[in-house]
Design a protein around this motif. Structure first.
Motif, PDB file in Angstrom:
ATOM      1  N   VAL A 132       3.978   7.774   2.019  1.00  0.00           N
ATOM      2  CA  VAL A 132       5.076   7.476   3.099  1.00  0.00           C
ATOM      3  C   VAL A 132       6.512   7.382   2.488  1.00  0.00           C
ATOM      4  CG1 VAL A 132       5.617   5.703   4.802  1.00  0.00           C
ATOM      5  CG2 VAL A 132       3.120   6.450   4.256  1.00  0.00           C
ATOM      6  N   CYS A 133       7.490   7.886   3.270  1.00  0.00           N
ATOM      7  CA  CYS A 133       8.797   7.656   3.030  1.00  0.00           C
ATOM      8  C   CYS A 133       9.288   6.690   4.141  1.00  0.00           C
ATOM      9  CB  CYS A 133       9.511   9.009   3.209  1.00  0.00           C
ATOM     10  SG  CYS A 133       9.565  10.106   1.655  1.00  0.00           S
ATOM     11  N   VAL A 134      10.128   5.686   3.594  1.00  0.00           N
ATOM     12  CA  VAL A 134      10.905   4.762   4.529  1.00  0.00           C
ATOM     13  C   VAL A 134      12.186   4.965   4.200  1.00  0.00           C
ATOM     14  CG1 VAL A 134      11.141   2.405   5.006  1.00  0.00           C
ATOM     15  CG2 VAL A 134       8.990   3.240   4.375  1.00  0.00           C
ATOM     16  N   THR A 135      13.200   5.505   5.181  1.00  0.00           N
ATOM     17  CA  THR A 135      14.735   5.514   5.054  1.00  0.00           C
ATOM     18  C   THR A 135      15.322   4.552   5.415  1.00  0.00           C
ATOM     19  OG1 THR A 135      14.644   7.095   6.807  1.00  0.00           O
ATOM     20  CG2 THR A 135      14.168   8.092   4.790  1.00  0.00           C
ATOM     21  N   LEU A 143      -2.594   2.714   6.165  1.00  0.00           N
ATOM     22  CA  LEU A 143      -2.802   4.110   5.580  1.00  0.00           C
ATOM     23  C   LEU A 143      -3.445   4.310   4.021  1.00  0.00           C
ATOM     24  CD1 LEU A 143       0.702   5.355   7.032  1.00  0.00           C
ATOM     25  CD2 LEU A 143      -1.635   5.826   7.878  1.00  0.00           C
ATOM     26  N   ALA A 144      -3.086   3.395   3.384  1.00  0.00           N
ATOM     27  CA  ALA A 144      -3.432   3.307   1.995  1.00  0.00           C
ATOM     28  C   ALA A 144      -2.877   4.341   1.210  1.00  0.00           C
ATOM     29  CB  ALA A 144      -4.967   3.167   1.912  1.00  0.00           C
ATOM     30  N   PRO A 145      -1.667   4.899   1.478  1.00  0.00           N
ATOM     31  CA  PRO A 145      -0.983   5.688   0.714  1.00  0.00           C
ATOM     32  C   PRO A 145      -1.049   5.906  -0.896  1.00  0.00           C
ATOM     33  CG  PRO A 145       0.804   4.287   1.438  1.00  0.00           C
ATOM     34  CD  PRO A 145      -0.620   3.834   2.090  1.00  0.00           C
ATOM     35  N   GLU A 146      -0.840   6.849  -1.480  1.00  0.00           N
ATOM     36  CA  GLU A 146      -0.664   6.709  -3.088  1.00  0.00           C
ATOM     37  C   GLU A 146       0.811   6.124  -3.460  1.00  0.00           C
ATOM     38  OE1 GLU A 146      -1.761  10.439  -4.698  1.00  0.00           O
ATOM     39  OE2 GLU A 146      -2.550  11.171  -2.922  1.00  0.00           O
ATOM     40  N   LEU A 204      -0.578  -3.597  -4.904  1.00  0.00           N
ATOM     41  CA  LEU A 204       0.165  -2.964  -5.880  1.00  0.00           C
ATOM     42  C   LEU A 204      -0.997  -2.018  -6.823  1.00  0.00           C
ATOM     43  CD1 LEU A 204       2.788  -5.488  -6.788  1.00  0.00           C
ATOM     44  CD2 LEU A 204       3.064  -3.388  -5.584  1.00  0.00           C
ATOM     45  N   ASP A 205      -2.282  -2.515  -6.845  1.00  0.00           N
ATOM     46  CA  ASP A 205      -3.282  -1.601  -7.332  1.00  0.00           C
ATOM     47  C   ASP A 205      -3.530  -0.342  -6.521  1.00  0.00           C
ATOM     48  OD1 ASP A 205      -3.386  -3.357  -9.553  1.00  0.00           O
ATOM     49  OD2 ASP A 205      -4.743  -4.564  -8.717  1.00  0.00           O
ATOM     50  N   LEU A 206      -3.229  -0.451  -5.251  1.00  0.00           N
ATOM     51  CA  LEU A 206      -3.482   0.422  -4.328  1.00  0.00           C
ATOM     52  C   LEU A 206      -2.486   1.512  -3.982  1.00  0.00           C
ATOM     53  CD1 LEU A 206      -5.775   1.358  -2.398  1.00  0.00           C
ATOM     54  CD2 LEU A 206      -4.724   0.141  -0.513  1.00  0.00           C
ATOM     55  N   THR A 207      -1.248   1.007  -4.009  1.00  0.00           N
ATOM     56  CA  THR A 207       0.014   1.915  -3.670  1.00  0.00           C
ATOM     57  C   THR A 207       1.086   1.588  -4.417  1.00  0.00           C
ATOM     58  OG1 THR A 207      -0.850   1.824  -1.370  1.00  0.00           O
ATOM     59  CG2 THR A 207       1.402   2.403  -1.735  1.00  0.00           C
TER      60      THR A 207
END
Length: 293
Positions: free
Chosen positions: A127-130, A231-234, A264-267
């Motif tokens: 996910v990108c957050v701008t 979403l559990a993104p990388e 933080l272990d997930l994403t």
């Protein structure tokens, strides 16, 4: 060599570059976005493109636009500041140029730039957050952008952050954007400061600044936590000028670790590699993807 003219259209300015097929820039410039909203934006795009066509055999036109678009047809369902685009088909508006045209939402272009040549090249989901005047977002899932109905997916700035307060004042954009942070500092101190000065004073311990910046990072961490749980993104990549501040991601990660260490272990939390050129790089990458389809 193939030549492409690539536009990054914003509410105040339009940046454009002549690029080769791998986004090397040969020329670049910008012009102010017309304030009149009388359709002159189309005239400027046509005039600028035609001036390049007189000198280069352009293979295509790629646009990053602040709008929810149908990427197949070129129709704009919704646009924020560029109201001229609403309800218009940009491919039709520019068809007199006689070259292939592709367009994509600006936040999605930022994500595509990171996927192609940035910090998400090894990611299948991110996910990108701008962060800027408001907060934009782009969702890349299972190897492709997720646009949602009418291209409206990724509008993370509209997430509600506090149900006990008026909805319009507690969105992610209101609480977590750079413009709103600087405005709250102005209301508290009566001083207009730049982002650089703000953080200089934050690290010096100016108590009038510290509280507001801490709330800003709290908001970004809460928004990130919501996205991770959903979403559990990388990766979550933060963009915008303020993300270049030293220790930017550390402030968010410290708060996430306090909320729930497992997040933080997930994403992974990181910043975008591309800033001012992200829209143009992503728009060109989108153009190539559409041509392959």
């Amino acid at each position: 060599m193939s030549y492409y003219l690539v536009y990054d259209i914003g509410g105040t300015s339009v940046k454009y570059s002549l690029m080769d097929e791998v986004a090397n820039v040969m020329e670049s410039s910008s012009f102010h976005t017309p304030e009149e909203r009388d359709g002159s934006i189309f005239e400027l795009l046509i005039h600028t493109t035609e001036s390049f066509q007189q000198r280069y055999p352009l293979s295509g036109l790629a646009l990053s636009v602040p709008a929810a678009v149908d990427v197949m047809s070129g129709y704009v369902h919704y646009a924020g500041q560029i109201t001229d685009f609403i309800g218009k088909n940009l491919k039709d508006e520019l068809e007199q140029l006689g070259i292939p045209i592709e367009l994509e939402n600006d936040a999605n272009c930022a994500a595509l730039a990171e996927k192609w040549k940035g910090h998400a090249q090894d990611c299948n989901s991110f996910v990108c957050v701008t962060i800027g005047t408001g907060i934009g977002g782009a969702i890349y899932l299972n190897g492709d952008l997720y646009r949602g109905k009418k291209g409206m997916a990724g509008e993370v700035g509209l997430m509600y952050m506090n149900a006990s307060q008026p909805i319009e004042s507690t969105t992610f954009s209101r609480l977590g954007s750079t413009w709103n942070l600087l405005n709250r500092v102005f209301i508290k101190t009566g001083e207009r400061v730049s982002g650089e000065e703000l953080f200089e004073r934050y690290y010096r311990g100016d108590h009038r600044i510290v509280d507001e910046v801490d709330k800003f990072f709290d908001t970004l961490a809460i928004g990130a936590a919501n996205l991770i749980h959903t979403l559990a993104p990388e990766k979550i990549l933060f963009g915008g000028g303020i993300s270049a501040q030293p220790n930017f991601t550390n402030h968010i990660k410290e708060r996430l670790d306090h909320m729930s260490p497992g997040l933080l272990d997930l994403t992974q939390i990181d910043v975008c590699k591309h800033r001012n050129t992200a829209g143009q790089i992503g728009a060109l990458y989108h153009f190539h993807k559409m041509k392959k389809k």
